[in-house]
Write a protein that holds these residues in place. Structure first.
Motif, PDB file in Angstrom:
ATOM      1  N   SER A 124       0.718  -0.907   0.017  1.00 10.48           N
ATOM      2  CA  SER A 124      -0.111  -0.027   0.066  1.00 10.48           C
ATOM      3  C   SER A 124       0.953   1.390  -0.065  1.00 10.48           C
ATOM      4  N   HIS A 175       4.268   0.673  -0.884  1.00 11.51           N
ATOM      5  CA  HIS A 175       4.349   0.044  -2.400  1.00 11.51           C
ATOM      6  C   HIS A 175       4.643   1.666  -3.132  1.00 11.51           C
ATOM      7  N   ASN A 217       4.156   4.211  -8.668  1.00 15.02           N
ATOM      8  CA  ASN A 217       3.228   3.312  -8.328  1.00 15.02           C
ATOM      9  C   ASN A 217       1.855   3.410  -7.699  1.00 15.02           C
ATOM     10  N   SER A 228      -1.748   1.551  -5.839  1.00 15.53           N
ATOM     11  CA  SER A 228      -2.217   0.401  -5.040  1.00 15.53           C
ATOM     12  C   SER A 228      -3.523   0.129  -4.944  1.00 15.53           C
ATOM     13  N   HIS A 229      -3.950  -1.051  -4.374  1.00 15.62           N
ATOM     14  CA  HIS A 229      -5.572  -1.411  -4.324  1.00 15.62           C
ATOM     15  C   HIS A 229      -6.154  -0.949  -5.641  1.00 15.62           C
ATOM     16  N   GLU A 274      -5.193  -5.313  -4.999  1.00 21.44           N
ATOM     17  CA  GLU A 274      -5.003  -6.073  -3.544  1.00 21.44           C
ATOM     18  C   GLU A 274      -4.918  -7.477  -3.613  1.00 21.44           C
TER      19      GLU A 274
END
Length: 278
Positions: A107, A110, A156, A158-159, A194
């Motif tokens: 998250s 990352h 980057n 995330s999710h 995720e």
């Protein structure tokens, strides 16, 4: 993480891991180490929680990191992590990779490991906001945090699918190019869903585990990216990476992508799947 442990140890011995966090997790204060310490060939796992920027100069924290073979950034708020730029801790983390160790995170952890960090220091943005105005106050970046081998010009996220972040990554890529944050007028967004993990070896070859990931390439100037105006950008090149598949960041591919565009803040439909054009 098991793949990373094996790669770092080189087939013999054990490794020490340090988890860096900027806040204490609910429940167990050491959730990452609770898992990592049970993996084969892990000798120790230490969690250091740094709640203030000056903690990045703490002698014991820096000793812990420099003695480790792997550093893992916990989830949370990446803005806390970018405040460590220019501190002894930044250099300590770099030293781990320099000696042949590894680094990673989940998250927020990352986010902080890309060349261009979406830092969320003013607010967290979403796809609708970013596409409507790629210069919204919620979109800020930090550069010069870490420059890992073979990973230049990356941003980057995330999710990725769960929170529908393709649109905001498209905006991040356009901003990075327009603002000259990249070295060659191109930017690569790297979005991991995720439950997915992207392991990148010493030669820049990434292998995906768990869930899908996406690489979003912008290779030209945006047709429109200006404060207060919706984004227009044609023909992003998007690679959808499935578990078990690879992506070579050292020799970045020129085929295998599908294309999607954004026109006046409206993205094409079906952003997360497409037929490769070559």
């Amino acid at each position: 993480m098991t793949r990373a442990v094996d790669a770092v140890r080189g087939g013999s011995g054990t490794i020490d891991v340090v988890v860096l966090a900027a806040s204490t997790a609910s429940g167990s204060p050491t959730p990452e180490c609770d898992v990592i310490i049970g993996l084969p060939n892990v000798n120790s796992c230490t969690t250091d929680v740094l709640t203030a920027t000056q903690d990045a100069s703490n002698a014991q924290v820096n000793t812990d990191v420099r003695n480790a073979e792997f550093v893992y950034f916990a989830g949370g708020n990446q803005c806390n992590y970018v405040h460590w730029k220019g501190t002894p801790l930044q250099a300590s983390v770099q030293s781990v990779v320099n000696k042949g160790g590894g680094v990673g995170g989940g998250s927020a952890g990352h986010h902080v490991n890309s060349a261009i960090v979406y830092d969320a220091c003013t607010a967290s943005t979403d796809s609708a906001t970013a596409l409507a105005n790629p210069y919204d106050r919620s979109i800020t970046f930090t550069t010069g945090m870490f420059n890992w081998p073979n990973y230049a010009d990356t941003i980057n996220d995330s999710h990725f699918v769960t929170r529908d972040r393709m649109g905001r990554t498209m905006a991040f890529v356009a901003r990075a190019i327009k603002d000259g944050l990249t070295t060659g007028g191109k930017a690569w967004g790297v979005g991991v869903e995720e439950g997915g993990s992207l392991f990148i070896d010493n030669n820049g070859l990434a292998t995906l585990y768990g869930q899908d990931a996406y690489v979003v390439l912008g290779d030209h100037q945006p047709e429109q990216a200006a404060s207060g105006k919706p984004l227009t950008y044609s023909n992003y090149k998007i690679w959808r990476i499935s578990p078990g598949a690879t992506y070579d960041f050292k020799n970045r591919p020129t085929c295998g992508y599908y294309t999607r565009s954004v026109t006046n803040g409206v993205a094409d439909s079906n952003l997360y799947a497409g037929t490769p054009v070559c």
